[in-house]
Design a protein around this motif. Structure first.
Motif, short mmCIF file in Angstrom:
data_model
loop_
_atom_site.label_atom_id
_atom_site.label_comp_id
_atom_site.label_asym_id
_atom_site.label_seq_id
_atom_site.Cartn_x
_atom_site.Cartn_y
_atom_site.Cartn_z
N ILE A 111 16.07 1.57 15.36
CA ILE A 111 16.06 1.91 13.95
C ILE A 111 14.95 2.93 13.66
CG2 ILE A 111 14.57 -0.09 13.42
CD1 ILE A 111 16.04 -0.26 10.71
N ASN A 112 15.27 3.93 12.86
CA ASN A 112 14.30 4.93 12.44
C ASN A 112 13.50 4.33 11.28
OD1 ASN A 112 12.95 7.09 11.23
ND2 ASN A 112 14.60 8.54 11.65
N ILE A 113 12.20 4.19 11.46
CA ILE A 113 11.39 3.56 10.42
C ILE A 113 10.50 4.58 9.69
CG2 ILE A 113 11.45 1.18 11.21
CD1 ILE A 113 8.92 1.66 12.75
N GLY A 114 10.97 5.83 9.67
CA GLY A 114 10.39 6.84 8.79
C GLY A 114 8.88 6.97 8.91
N HIS A 115 8.20 6.95 7.76
CA HIS A 115 6.75 7.21 7.79
C HIS A 115 5.93 6.01 8.25
CE1 HIS A 115 6.28 6.14 3.18
NE2 HIS A 115 6.75 5.13 3.89
N TRP A 116 6.59 4.93 8.68
CA TRP A 116 5.88 3.82 9.33
C TRP A 116 5.69 4.06 10.83
CZ3 TRP A 116 7.96 -1.62 7.56
CH2 TRP A 116 7.82 -1.75 6.16
N GLU A 117 6.42 4.98 11.39
CA GLU A 117 6.40 5.14 12.85
C GLU A 117 5.00 5.49 13.35
OE1 GLU A 117 9.52 7.37 14.62
OE2 GLU A 117 11.07 6.08 13.75
N GLY A 118 4.60 4.79 14.38
CA GLY A 118 3.28 4.99 14.97
C GLY A 118 2.19 4.15 14.35
N LEU A 119 2.50 3.43 13.27
CA LEU A 119 1.48 2.64 12.57
C LEU A 119 1.49 1.19 13.04
CD1 LEU A 119 1.99 3.87 8.89
CD2 LEU A 119 0.45 4.79 10.64
N THR A 120 0.34 0.54 12.92
CA THR A 120 0.27 -0.89 13.18
C THR A 120 0.68 -1.64 11.92
OG1 THR A 120 -2.02 -1.10 12.45
CG2 THR A 120 -1.66 -0.53 14.78
N LEU A 121 0.92 -2.94 12.06
CA LEU A 121 1.24 -3.75 10.88
C LEU A 121 0.10 -3.71 9.87
CD1 LEU A 121 3.07 -5.69 9.38
CD2 LEU A 121 2.07 -7.57 10.72
N ALA A 122 -1.14 -3.75 10.36
CA ALA A 122 -2.29 -3.69 9.46
C ALA A 122 -2.30 -2.38 8.67
CB ALA A 122 -3.58 -3.86 10.24
N ASP A 123 -1.97 -1.26 9.34
CA ASP A 123 -1.90 0.04 8.67
C ASP A 123 -0.86 0.01 7.55
OD1 ASP A 123 -3.76 1.18 10.43
OD2 ASP A 123 -2.18 1.86 11.81
N ILE A 124 0.29 -0.55 7.86
CA ILE A 124 1.40 -0.58 6.90
C ILE A 124 1.04 -1.43 5.68
CG2 ILE A 124 3.78 -1.37 6.56
CD1 ILE A 124 4.17 -0.63 9.61
N LEU A 125 0.45 -2.59 5.93
CA LEU A 125 0.07 -3.47 4.82
C LEU A 125 -1.00 -2.84 3.94
CD1 LEU A 125 0.07 -6.93 6.63
CD2 LEU A 125 1.79 -6.03 5.07
N GLU A 126 -1.84 -2.03 4.55
CA GLU A 126 -2.89 -1.36 3.78
C GLU A 126 -2.34 -0.21 2.96
OE1 GLU A 126 -7.09 1.11 4.48
OE2 GLU A 126 -6.15 0.04 6.16
N ARG A 127 -1.42 0.55 3.54
CA ARG A 127 -0.97 1.80 2.91
C ARG A 127 0.35 1.67 2.15
NH1 ARG A 127 -1.23 5.98 7.83
NH2 ARG A 127 -0.23 7.29 6.24
N PHE A 128 1.21 0.74 2.57
CA PHE A 128 2.56 0.66 2.01
C PHE A 128 2.95 -0.78 1.67
CE2 PHE A 128 2.62 4.17 5.21
CZ PHE A 128 2.68 5.24 4.33
N GLN A 129 2.04 -1.50 1.02
CA GLN A 129 2.27 -2.92 0.73
C GLN A 129 3.54 -3.14 -0.11
OE1 GLN A 129 0.03 -5.96 1.46
NE2 GLN A 129 2.17 -6.61 1.18
N ASP A 130 3.75 -2.33 -1.14
CA ASP A 130 4.92 -2.51 -2.00
C ASP A 130 6.21 -2.26 -1.23
OD1 ASP A 130 3.28 -3.11 -4.11
OD2 ASP A 130 3.41 -1.13 -5.05
N GLU A 131 6.20 -1.23 -0.41
CA GLU A 131 7.38 -0.92 0.38
C GLU A 131 7.66 -2.04 1.40
OE1 GLU A 131 9.06 3.24 2.05
OE2 GLU A 131 7.22 2.56 3.02
N PHE A 132 6.61 -2.56 2.00
CA PHE A 132 6.76 -3.66 2.95
C PHE A 132 7.37 -4.88 2.25
CE2 PHE A 132 5.31 -7.48 5.13
CZ PHE A 132 5.57 -7.18 6.46
N ASN A 133 6.90 -5.20 1.05
CA ASN A 133 7.43 -6.34 0.31
C ASN A 133 8.90 -6.14 -0.05
OD1 ASN A 133 4.91 -7.54 0.44
ND2 ASN A 133 4.31 -6.92 -1.63
N SER A 134 9.24 -4.93 -0.48
CA SER A 134 10.63 -4.64 -0.84
C SER A 134 11.56 -4.78 0.36
CB SER A 134 10.74 -3.23 -1.42
OG SER A 134 10.01 -3.11 -2.62
N ARG A 135 11.10 -4.28 1.50
CA ARG A 135 11.93 -4.38 2.71
C ARG A 135 12.09 -5.84 3.13
NH1 ARG A 135 11.19 -3.67 8.75
NH2 ARG A 135 13.03 -2.54 9.47
#
Length: 229
Positions: A111-135
């Motif tokens: 699956i192509n995960i767009g601007h999350w690619e290359g990031l750790t879970l901690a990075d994603i939760l810090e930068r894209f919390q709302d998007e993570f929750n929606s997904r």
């Protein structure tokens, strides 16, 4: 893990016999060995990889070599993989010594995960919390910015899988793909809603076996590894 002696049998994988298969033993069957690639050089960091072309680690190569030994007696008619380097190398390790060249198909990419690619879970939760929750609340349909949903993966991968199964009807096929892609295939085979995709574990270098009787799939084995986890 099975004993060495079990690896020398004509079919080294002990199938779990379903009542359906017992009652339909004479029906034509196409068997799919569905494998996830081995561990990656980034695996210890738990990064989201997606379409990035990340290499297998030495551990990942060892995992695939162990699985190749286990599958050495299985008479594959064809070998397929996604076109990303980690699956191509894994497929070649599994088909080493056979007169089969893996066929690389972009439809079987992760699956192509767009601007999350290359990031750790901690990075994603810090930068894209709302998007993570929606997904999390709509795992089947939510698209990460610049990426795909699991419904998108299903739409691109399953028609290619169906064609593959038709082309090799009655045979035995190896497909080496990715954690997300494999989960989509397994959800379809099990008749599960695609929102259940994250409930199915797919460890590195794991093996799944699905028997297809016409369009009736029977999952014989899921997420089995040849190494301690």
């Amino acid at each position: 893990m099975a004993s060495d002696s079990s690896h020398r049998q004509a079919d080294p994988i002990p199938a779990v016999r379903s009542s359906f298969q017992q009652n339909a033993a004479d029906l034509p069957r196409t068997r799919l060995y569905l494998v996830r690639h081995g561990a990656l050089v980034t695996s210890d960091e738990w990064r989201y990889v997606g379409h990035r072309d990340v290499e297998l680690s030495d551990t990942g190569r060892a995992q695939m070599s162990a699985l190749a030994d286990r599958l050495s007696a299985v008479p594959f008619n064809a070998v397929y993989c996604s076109d990303l380097g980690r699956t191509v190398e894994s497929a070649r390790l599994l088909s080493d010594g056979r007169r089969l060249e893996p066929v690389a198909c972009p439809e079987f990419r992760e699956i192509n995960i767009g601007h999350w690619e290359g990031l750790t879970l901690a990075d994603i939760l810090e930068r894209f919390q709302d998007e993570f929750n929606s997904r999390t609340h709509d795992i089947a349909s939510f698209r990460i910015t610049g990426g795909e949903s699991f419904s998108d993966v299903r739409a691109r991968a399953l028609p290619r899988l169906e064609r593959l199964l038709r082309e090799h009807a009655g045979g035995t096929v190896l497909l080496v793909a990715h954690g997300g892609l494999n989960r989509v295939v397994l959800c379809e085979a099990l008749g599960l809603d695609l929102n259940s995709v994250v409930r199915l574990e797919q460890s590195y270098a794991c093996l799944n076996i699905i028997d297809y009787f016409d369009d009736y799939p029977v999952v014989q084995l899921m997420n089995q590894t040849t190494y301690a986890r």
